[in-house]
Design an enzyme around this catalytic site. Structure first.
Site, PDB file in Angstrom:
ATOM      1  N   TRP A   1       2.209 -40.771   7.368  1.00 13.57           N
ATOM      2  CA  TRP A   1       0.897 -40.790   7.238  1.00 13.57           C
ATOM      3  C   TRP A   1       0.143 -40.504   8.473  1.00 13.57           C
ATOM      4  O   TRP A   1      -0.909 -39.815   8.295  1.00 13.57           O
ATOM      5  CB  TRP A   1       0.389 -42.071   6.646  1.00 13.57           C
ATOM      6  CG  TRP A   1       0.881 -42.586   5.282  1.00 13.57           C
ATOM      7  CD1 TRP A   1       0.795 -41.948   4.082  1.00 13.57           C
ATOM      8  CD2 TRP A   1       1.353 -43.581   4.586  1.00 13.57           C
ATOM      9  NE1 TRP A   1       1.115 -42.304   2.858  1.00 13.57           N
ATOM     10  CE2 TRP A   1       1.760 -43.487   3.029  1.00 13.57           C
ATOM     11  CE3 TRP A   1       1.724 -44.971   5.187  1.00 13.57           C
ATOM     12  CZ2 TRP A   1       2.419 -44.440   2.419  1.00 13.57           C
ATOM     13  CZ3 TRP A   1       2.363 -45.885   4.289  1.00 13.57           C
ATOM     14  CH2 TRP A   1       2.659 -45.835   2.876  1.00 13.57           C
TER      15      TRP A   1
ATOM     16  N   ALA B   1       5.650 -41.724  -4.631  1.00 13.10           N
ATOM     17  CA  ALA B   1       4.562 -41.512  -5.579  1.00 13.10           C
ATOM     18  C   ALA B   1       3.345 -41.265  -4.757  1.00 13.10           C
ATOM     19  O   ALA B   1       2.344 -40.523  -5.225  1.00 13.10           O
ATOM     20  CB  ALA B   1       4.445 -42.356  -6.789  1.00 13.10           C
ATOM     21  N   ASP B   2       3.289 -41.629  -3.653  1.00 12.57           N
ATOM     22  CA  ASP B   2       2.129 -41.410  -2.949  1.00 12.57           C
ATOM     23  C   ASP B   2       2.001 -39.960  -2.522  1.00 12.57           C
ATOM     24  O   ASP B   2       2.646 -39.220  -1.813  1.00 12.57           O
ATOM     25  CB  ASP B   2       2.269 -42.390  -1.404  1.00 12.57           C
ATOM     26  CG  ASP B   2       0.939 -42.651  -0.675  1.00 12.57           C
ATOM     27  OD1 ASP B   2       0.179 -43.216  -0.949  1.00 12.57           O
ATOM     28  OD2 ASP B   2       0.900 -41.618   0.329  1.00 12.57           O
ATOM     29  N   ILE B   3       0.748 -39.401  -2.661  1.00 13.80           N
ATOM     30  CA  ILE B   3       0.236 -38.155  -2.266  1.00 13.80           C
ATOM     31  C   ILE B   3       0.114 -37.648  -1.038  1.00 13.80           C
ATOM     32  O   ILE B   3       0.662 -36.642  -0.535  1.00 13.80           O
ATOM     33  CB  ILE B   3      -1.052 -37.913  -3.119  1.00 13.80           C
ATOM     34  CG1 ILE B   3      -1.104 -37.893  -4.691  1.00 13.80           C
ATOM     35  CG2 ILE B   3      -1.536 -36.596  -2.893  1.00 13.80           C
ATOM     36  CD1 ILE B   3      -2.211 -37.934  -5.306  1.00 13.80           C
TER      37      ILE B   3
END
Length: 287
Positions: free
Chosen positions: A283, A241-243
């Site tokens: 990331w 769910a991490d954008i």
């Protein structure tokens, strides 16, 4: 004052870790001297200093502390936080055969550095919920500087007892939303009362930790997974769910839209059992 040398297995790129940590104004980093001064949370808080004296392939550090009687406790804590027990060579060898090879080569040897204490590890992702990164960092800094304390110039998060005694107005004054203020205060009250024991929770498997945390108002799967990854150092977390993670995968596979959960599941099949490092390096690829 005591001083101890620590030699670990390479690769370990402490300079890249410091570069990332220096973006957080709460961290006391001196990149030129290759050192960081860190908070050690215990009954009587203290400050320790870690300085790199080795190379990426042959990592070595000088650790300095002030209380001789807590020397081993501090060394154990630092080893855990900086994950000196995980041979990153195994991680890189694993990803050399995957689509993430180029990203892992670029950020070769960068460790995941954990939070320095379990309570901040849970509070920080709640603060970061649904706001952009620069505001999240600013909000966290204000929270710590207003309600926490400093020792030898190093910032410490406030204790659960201090936060439990706050009113929502206290946090609203720092530009917290009403709901986020309630979440943080209520969570702190649960810890103070013993209803939530973070030390005991840390002993449980990933799924049990998530199951327990998502029962708490204000904590969803993303926050629980962030806590597992950066608080407990679990190695196989992939918060879909991490954008940021979605954007990184979109860039990696040159998609014209964000990936679906099904696509992310498919892409990540080869990344087990180090999904946490896949997440972290993805990331890194867009930072």
């Amino acid at each position: 004052m005591w001083e101890e040398e620590a030699v670990i297995e390479g690769p370990y790129h402490f300079d890249l870790a410091l570069e990332r940590m220096a973006r957080d104004p709460l961290n006391k980093v001196d990149r030129a001297k290759r050192l960081i001064r860190v908070p050690i949370y215990k009954e009587e808080p203290e400050v320790a200093e870690i300085q790199a004296v080795g190379t990426v392939d042959q990592p070595a550090f000088i650790v300095r502390g002030s209380e001789l009687q807590t020397r081993q406790q501090v060394m154990d804590k630092i080893s855990t936080v900086f994950q000196w027990d995980l041979p990153l060579v195994e991680v890189h060898q694993h990803f050399s055969k995957t689509a993430l090879n180029d990203i892992f080569e670029k950020h070769f040897g960068t460790p995941i550095v954990r939070e320095f204490s379990l309570y901040p590890a849970l509070i920080r992702p709640i603060i970061h919920q649904q706001v952009n990164m620069s505001f999240a960092v600013s909000l966290t800094e204000q929270f710590v500087k207003t309600f926490g304390f400093e020792k030898e110039g190093v910032a410490f998060f406030p204790t659960p007892k201090i936060v439990a005694a706050l009113s929502t107005a206290d946090l609203r004054n720092l530009r917290f939303s009403q709901r986020k203020a309630e979440y943080i205060i209520d969570l702190s009250k649960m810890i103070v009362s013993g209803e939530l024991n973070l030390e005991e929770l840390a002993k449980k498997p990933d799924e049990e930790v998530i199951k327990e945390l998502v029962k708490i108002r204000g904590i969803g799967p993303w926050t629980a997974q962030s806590y597992l990854l950066f608080g407990l150092g679990r190695r196989n977390l992939f918060p879909m769910a991490d954008i940021g993670l979605q954007n990184a995968i979109k860039n990696l596979y040159q998609l014209d839209r964000k990936p679906t959960y099904e696509e992310m599941e498919k892409y990540s099949k080869d990344w087990h059992p180090y999904l946490s490092y896949a997440s972290f390096y993805l990331w890194r690829s867009i930072e």
